[in-house]
Design a protein around this motif. Structure first.
Motif, PDB file in Angstrom:
ATOM      1  N   ARG A 154       0.851  -1.194   0.000  1.00 12.61           N
ATOM      2  CA  ARG A 154       0.000   0.000   0.000  1.00 12.61           C
ATOM      3  C   ARG A 154       0.889   1.247   0.000  1.00 12.61           C
ATOM      4  O   ARG A 154       1.994   1.239   0.549  1.00 12.61           O
ATOM      5  CB  ARG A 154      -0.929  -0.001   1.201  1.00 12.61           C
ATOM      6  CG  ARG A 154      -1.885  -1.181   1.159  1.00 12.61           C
ATOM      7  CD  ARG A 154      -3.043  -1.031   2.103  1.00 12.61           C
ATOM      8  NE  ARG A 154      -3.828  -2.250   2.129  1.00 12.61           N
ATOM      9  CZ  ARG A 154      -4.802  -2.550   1.272  1.00 12.61           C
ATOM     10  NH1 ARG A 154      -5.115  -1.700   0.320  1.00 12.61           N
ATOM     11  NH2 ARG A 154      -5.465  -3.681   1.362  1.00 12.61           N
ATOM     12  N   SER A 201      -8.145  -1.117  -8.144  1.00 14.98           N
ATOM     13  CA  SER A 201      -9.335  -0.263  -8.122  1.00 14.98           C
ATOM     14  C   SER A 201      -9.723   0.039  -6.683  1.00 14.98           C
ATOM     15  O   SER A 201      -9.535  -0.795  -5.794  1.00 14.98           O
ATOM     16  CB  SER A 201     -10.502  -0.968  -8.813  1.00 14.98           C
ATOM     17  OG  SER A 201     -10.200  -1.193 -10.164  1.00 14.98           O
ATOM     18  N   PRO A 202     -10.286   1.234  -6.443  1.00 17.86           N
ATOM     19  CA  PRO A 202     -10.705   1.573  -5.076  1.00 17.86           C
ATOM     20  C   PRO A 202     -11.762   0.591  -4.560  1.00 17.86           C
ATOM     21  O   PRO A 202     -12.634   0.156  -5.307  1.00 17.86           O
ATOM     22  CB  PRO A 202     -11.314   2.972  -5.216  1.00 17.86           C
ATOM     23  CG  PRO A 202     -10.780   3.510  -6.499  1.00 17.86           C
ATOM     24  CD  PRO A 202     -10.532   2.328  -7.383  1.00 17.86           C
ATOM     25  N   SER A 203     -11.663   0.270  -3.279  1.00 23.07           N
ATOM     26  CA  SER A 203     -12.684  -0.562  -2.640  1.00 23.07           C
ATOM     27  C   SER A 203     -13.971   0.256  -2.523  1.00 23.07           C
ATOM     28  O   SER A 203     -13.965   1.480  -2.717  1.00 23.07           O
ATOM     29  CB  SER A 203     -12.224  -0.984  -1.243  1.00 23.07           C
ATOM     30  OG  SER A 203     -12.133   0.162  -0.403  1.00 23.07           O
ATOM     31  N   VAL A 204     -15.052  -0.394  -2.178  1.00 29.11           N
ATOM     32  CA  VAL A 204     -16.321   0.308  -1.976  1.00 29.11           C
ATOM     33  C   VAL A 204     -16.153   1.374  -0.891  1.00 29.11           C
ATOM     34  O   VAL A 204     -16.609   2.499  -1.038  1.00 29.11           O
ATOM     35  CB  VAL A 204     -17.443  -0.694  -1.606  1.00 29.11           C
ATOM     36  CG1 VAL A 204     -18.714   0.027  -1.197  1.00 29.11           C
ATOM     37  CG2 VAL A 204     -17.707  -1.647  -2.757  1.00 29.11           C
ATOM     38  N   GLU A 219     -13.293   2.926   0.131  1.00 31.65           N
ATOM     39  CA  GLU A 219     -12.460   4.035  -0.343  1.00 31.65           C
ATOM     40  C   GLU A 219     -13.240   4.922  -1.297  1.00 31.65           C
ATOM     41  O   GLU A 219     -13.202   6.158  -1.184  1.00 31.65           O
ATOM     42  CB  GLU A 219     -11.189   3.526  -1.029  1.00 31.65           C
ATOM     43  CG  GLU A 219     -10.308   4.674  -1.507  1.00 31.65           C
ATOM     44  CD  GLU A 219      -9.081   4.248  -2.280  1.00 31.65           C
ATOM     45  OE1 GLU A 219      -8.271   5.132  -2.617  1.00 31.65           O
ATOM     46  OE2 GLU A 219      -8.910   3.035  -2.567  1.00 31.65           O
ATOM     47  N   ASP A 220     -13.961   4.321  -2.216  1.00 27.74           N
ATOM     48  CA  ASP A 220     -14.747   5.087  -3.174  1.00 27.74           C
ATOM     49  C   ASP A 220     -15.751   5.991  -2.456  1.00 27.74           C
ATOM     50  O   ASP A 220     -15.890   7.165  -2.790  1.00 27.74           O
ATOM     51  CB  ASP A 220     -15.459   4.131  -4.131  1.00 27.74           C
ATOM     52  CG  ASP A 220     -16.029   4.830  -5.346  1.00 27.74           C
ATOM     53  OD1 ASP A 220     -15.298   5.653  -5.944  1.00 27.74           O
ATOM     54  OD2 ASP A 220     -17.187   4.563  -5.695  1.00 27.74           O
ATOM     55  N   GLN A 261      -5.228   2.919   1.515  1.00 25.06           N
ATOM     56  CA  GLN A 261      -6.042   1.925   0.829  1.00 25.06           C
ATOM     57  C   GLN A 261      -5.497   1.570  -0.558  1.00 25.06           C
ATOM     58  O   GLN A 261      -5.781   0.488  -1.074  1.00 25.06           O
ATOM     59  CB  GLN A 261      -7.479   2.426   0.677  1.00 25.06           C
ATOM     60  CG  GLN A 261      -8.166   2.686   1.993  1.00 25.06           C
ATOM     61  CD  GLN A 261      -8.344   1.416   2.791  1.00 25.06           C
ATOM     62  OE1 GLN A 261      -8.990   0.478   2.338  1.00 25.06           O
ATOM     63  NE2 GLN A 261      -7.746   1.363   3.974  1.00 25.06           N
ATOM     64  N   GLN A 270      -3.551   0.089  -3.230  1.00 20.04           N
ATOM     65  CA  GLN A 270      -2.634  -1.044  -3.317  1.00 20.04           C
ATOM     66  C   GLN A 270      -1.948  -1.052  -4.682  1.00 20.04           C
ATOM     67  O   GLN A 270      -2.599  -0.983  -5.720  1.00 20.04           O
ATOM     68  CB  GLN A 270      -3.408  -2.338  -3.100  1.00 20.04           C
ATOM     69  CG  GLN A 270      -2.523  -3.541  -2.947  1.00 20.04           C
ATOM     70  CD  GLN A 270      -3.339  -4.771  -2.582  1.00 20.04           C
ATOM     71  OE1 GLN A 270      -4.483  -4.921  -2.997  1.00 20.04           O
ATOM     72  NE2 GLN A 270      -2.740  -5.655  -1.811  1.00 20.04           N
TER      73      GLN A 270
END
Length: 95
Positions: A22, A59-62, A64-65, A82, A84
């Motif tokens: 990260r 891709s951003p996690s839910v 993070e988004d 967040q 990675q």
């Protein structure tokens, strides 16, 4: 294991790291200026501008988004705790 090159524009340092790392972990090791609060992706303190290589991050996690949206983060920014690294080259700087 794949490697990636991360450059911290604020301090002019580039490092090679294993994929899966990260951004905040790399920042801590090299002394870059990315600050953080919670490390859990909730406070938005570690907001980081991705200068180039955003496609080399997962891709951003839910979560993070949602945090990015809730804090009206500008396009091209990610949470360093967040984000990675998946490979390639990435250039970042603290927001």
């Amino acid at each position: 294991m794949p490697k990636a090159k991360v450059t911290f524009q604020d301090i002019g340092v580039s490092v090679t790291v294993p994929a899966g790392t990260r951004l905040i972990e790399v920042s801590e090791k090299v002394g870059a200026g990315i600050t953080y609060g919670c490390r859990e992706g909730e406070c938005c303190t570690c907001l980081t501008k991705i200068i180039s290589g955003g496609e080399n991050l997962a891709s951003p996690s839910v979560l993070e988004d949602q945090v990015l949206k809730d804090n009206m983060a500008p396009r091209g920014h990610r949470l360093a705790c967040q984000a990675q690294i998946i490979g390639g080259e990435i250039v970042v700087k603290p927001a």
